[in-house]
Write a protein that holds these residues in place. Structure first.
Motif, mmCIF file in Angstrom:
data_model
loop_
_atom_site.group_PDB
_atom_site.id
_atom_site.type_symbol
_atom_site.label_atom_id
_atom_site.label_comp_id
_atom_site.label_asym_id
_atom_site.label_seq_id
_atom_site.Cartn_x
_atom_site.Cartn_y
_atom_site.Cartn_z
ATOM 1 N N VAL A 10 0.853 -1.186 0.000
ATOM 2 C CA VAL A 10 0.000 0.000 0.000
ATOM 3 C C VAL A 10 0.894 1.243 0.000
ATOM 4 C CG1 VAL A 10 -1.769 1.304 1.237
ATOM 5 C CG2 VAL A 10 -1.842 -1.203 1.216
ATOM 6 N N PRO A 11 0.748 2.125 -0.992
ATOM 7 C CA PRO A 11 1.611 3.313 -1.048
ATOM 8 C C PRO A 11 1.352 4.271 0.108
ATOM 9 C CG PRO A 11 0.589 2.865 -3.193
ATOM 10 C CD PRO A 11 -0.106 2.010 -2.185
ATOM 11 N N ARG A 12 2.417 4.950 0.545
ATOM 12 C CA ARG A 12 2.278 6.017 1.540
ATOM 13 C C ARG A 12 1.870 7.327 0.874
ATOM 14 N NH1 ARG A 12 5.088 5.672 6.234
ATOM 15 N NH2 ARG A 12 3.558 7.197 6.962
ATOM 16 N N LEU A 13 2.403 7.585 -0.328
ATOM 17 C CA LEU A 13 2.066 8.810 -1.060
ATOM 18 C C LEU A 13 1.656 8.443 -2.476
ATOM 19 C CD1 LEU A 13 1.818 11.818 -1.542
ATOM 20 C CD2 LEU A 13 4.304 11.925 -1.893
ATOM 21 N N THR A 14 0.367 8.612 -2.745
ATOM 22 C CA THR A 14 -0.171 8.329 -4.072
ATOM 23 C C THR A 14 -0.433 9.636 -4.805
ATOM 24 O OG1 THR A 14 -1.225 6.268 -3.369
ATOM 25 C CG2 THR A 14 -2.098 7.317 -5.349
ATOM 26 N N CYS A 15 0.066 9.734 -6.002
ATOM 27 C CA CYS A 15 -0.194 10.873 -6.876
ATOM 28 C C CYS A 15 -1.197 10.432 -7.935
ATOM 29 C CB CYS A 15 1.104 11.327 -7.537
ATOM 30 S SG CYS A 15 0.892 12.624 -8.770
ATOM 31 N N LEU A 16 -2.361 11.075 -7.962
ATOM 32 C CA LEU A 16 -3.334 10.763 -8.998
ATOM 33 C C LEU A 16 -2.904 11.413 -10.309
ATOM 34 C CD1 LEU A 16 -4.960 10.250 -6.285
ATOM 35 C CD2 LEU A 16 -6.981 10.493 -7.715
ATOM 36 N N VAL A 17 -3.074 10.673 -11.395
ATOM 37 C CA VAL A 17 -2.576 11.099 -12.700
ATOM 38 C C VAL A 17 -3.719 11.071 -13.703
ATOM 39 C CG1 VAL A 17 -0.918 10.625 -14.538
ATOM 40 C CG2 VAL A 17 -0.323 10.090 -12.167
ATOM 41 N N SER A 18 -3.870 12.162 -14.441
ATOM 42 C CA SER A 18 -4.886 12.217 -15.487
ATOM 43 C C SER A 18 -4.219 12.496 -16.824
ATOM 44 C CB SER A 18 -5.918 13.310 -15.186
ATOM 45 O OG SER A 18 -5.400 14.583 -15.503
ATOM 46 N N GLU A 19 -5.033 12.537 -17.869
ATOM 47 C CA GLU A 19 -4.535 12.824 -19.211
ATOM 48 C C GLU A 19 -4.018 14.256 -19.329
ATOM 49 O OE1 GLU A 19 -8.909 13.948 -19.240
ATOM 50 O OE2 GLU A 19 -7.601 12.473 -18.260
ATOM 51 N N PHE A 37 1.015 5.669 -7.967
ATOM 52 C CA PHE A 37 0.391 6.510 -8.984
ATOM 53 C C PHE A 37 -0.952 5.883 -9.335
ATOM 54 C CE2 PHE A 37 4.893 7.301 -9.393
ATOM 55 C CZ PHE A 37 4.960 8.679 -9.486
ATOM 56 N N GLN A 38 -2.015 6.673 -9.214
ATOM 57 C CA GLN A 38 -3.350 6.183 -9.558
ATOM 58 C C GLN A 38 -3.824 6.899 -10.812
ATOM 59 O OE1 GLN A 38 -7.858 6.479 -7.868
ATOM 60 N NE2 GLN A 38 -6.278 6.146 -6.326
ATOM 61 N N VAL A 39 -4.070 6.134 -11.852
ATOM 62 C CA VAL A 39 -4.481 6.702 -13.143
ATOM 63 C C VAL A 39 -5.985 6.930 -13.120
ATOM 64 C CG1 VAL A 39 -4.444 6.432 -15.634
ATOM 65 C CG2 VAL A 39 -2.590 5.449 -14.249
ATOM 66 N N ARG A 40 -6.385 8.190 -13.266
ATOM 67 C CA ARG A 40 -7.804 8.528 -13.239
ATOM 68 C C ARG A 40 -8.111 9.486 -14.374
ATOM 69 N NH1 ARG A 40 -10.796 10.993 -7.988
ATOM 70 N NH2 ARG A 40 -9.890 12.962 -8.689
ATOM 71 N N ALA A 41 -8.835 8.992 -15.365
ATOM 72 C CA ALA A 41 -9.243 9.795 -16.517
ATOM 73 C C ALA A 41 -10.711 9.481 -16.767
ATOM 74 C CB ALA A 41 -8.378 9.477 -17.731
ATOM 75 N N LYS A 42 -11.586 10.221 -16.110
ATOM 76 C CA LYS A 42 -13.006 9.884 -16.054
ATOM 77 C C LYS A 42 -13.687 9.890 -17.411
ATOM 78 C CE LYS A 42 -13.646 9.449 -11.531
ATOM 79 N NZ LYS A 42 -14.174 8.227 -10.891
ATOM 80 N N THR A 43 -13.192 10.689 -18.343
ATOM 81 C CA THR A 43 -13.848 10.787 -19.653
ATOM 82 C C THR A 43 -13.308 9.780 -20.660
ATOM 83 O OG1 THR A 43 -12.298 12.475 -20.441
ATOM 84 C CG2 THR A 43 -14.268 13.245 -19.270
#
Length: 205
Positions: A10-19, A37-43
């Motif tokens: 489990v990461p201590r520091l997660t950076c969310l990443v989008s397009e 790193f969590q990839v989040r691109a809702k569209t």
């Protein structure tokens, strides 16, 4: 199927990443200590999200950072990501765990009852929040405040999210957060890598 012991992943520091973010900075972010790193691109549809996630995976391939996909278990499995983060309207955690026993799985939670349910269904960690007010995502519930973390501690690791920057890390860690997930605290900073370095230092060992 019960939860596999992934606590060390489990990461201590997660950076969310989008397009919209500068993916060329990802190796430097990982180098200063961003371990998730969590990839989040809702569209994005599945094909575009696969391509974006593959770019993120490639950027941090020679680091120890974990790459998770927001919402989409199918994409996480298709591209070989380390995990998936599931919200309340996504595939149920129990179904995701049944399909992917070895994947790191996170679940969005706002109370101890929700954390207990997520843990029972096989989640490895709870994304808890929003802790503070945030402008990074539209339509989020009202902020819980760091004090809301404490009653939920002790089940699975809590990763605090929502309006978190380096100045606010101490409050959420003191309240019991294992780690934090950040969007604007990195990407909207004039120096994203410098901001990440401050966050890592604030989280500590």
């Amino acid at each position: 199927m019960g939860r596999v012991d992934h606590l060390d992943r489990v990461p201590r520091l997660t950076c969310l990443v989008s397009e919209r973010d500068d993916l060329t900075l990802l190796p430097a972010l990982a180098e200063v200590g961003v371990d998730g790193f969590q990839v989040r691109a809702k569209t994005y549809g599945g094909r575009a999200l696969c391509a974006l996630t593959e770019r993120v995976l490639g950027a941090v391939a020679f680091t120890d950072a974990r790459v998770l996909v927001n919402d989409r278990l199918d994409v996480a499995l298709a591209v070989g990501a380390d995990g998936v983060h599931l919200g309340a309207s996504d595939l149920p955690v129990a179904e995701a765990r049944r399909v992917a026993p070895d994947l790191l799985i996170g679940a969005t939670c706002r109370s101890r009852a929700e954390v207990l349910r997520a843990a029972g269904d096989g989640a490895d960690y709870a994304g808890f929040g929003p802790v503070f007010a945030t402008t990074s995502k539209a339509g989020v519930p009202s902020p819980l405040g760091p004090e809301a973390l404490t009653p939920a501690v002790g089940v699975i690791p809590l990763v605090a999210i929502g309006g978190i920057d380096a100045a606010r890390v101490a409050a959420v860690v003191a309240a019991g957060a294992f780690g934090v997930a950040v969007i604007g605290g990195i990407w909207r900073h004039p120096d994203p890598v410098g901001a990440a370095k401050e966050l890592v230092a604030a989280i500590g060992g």
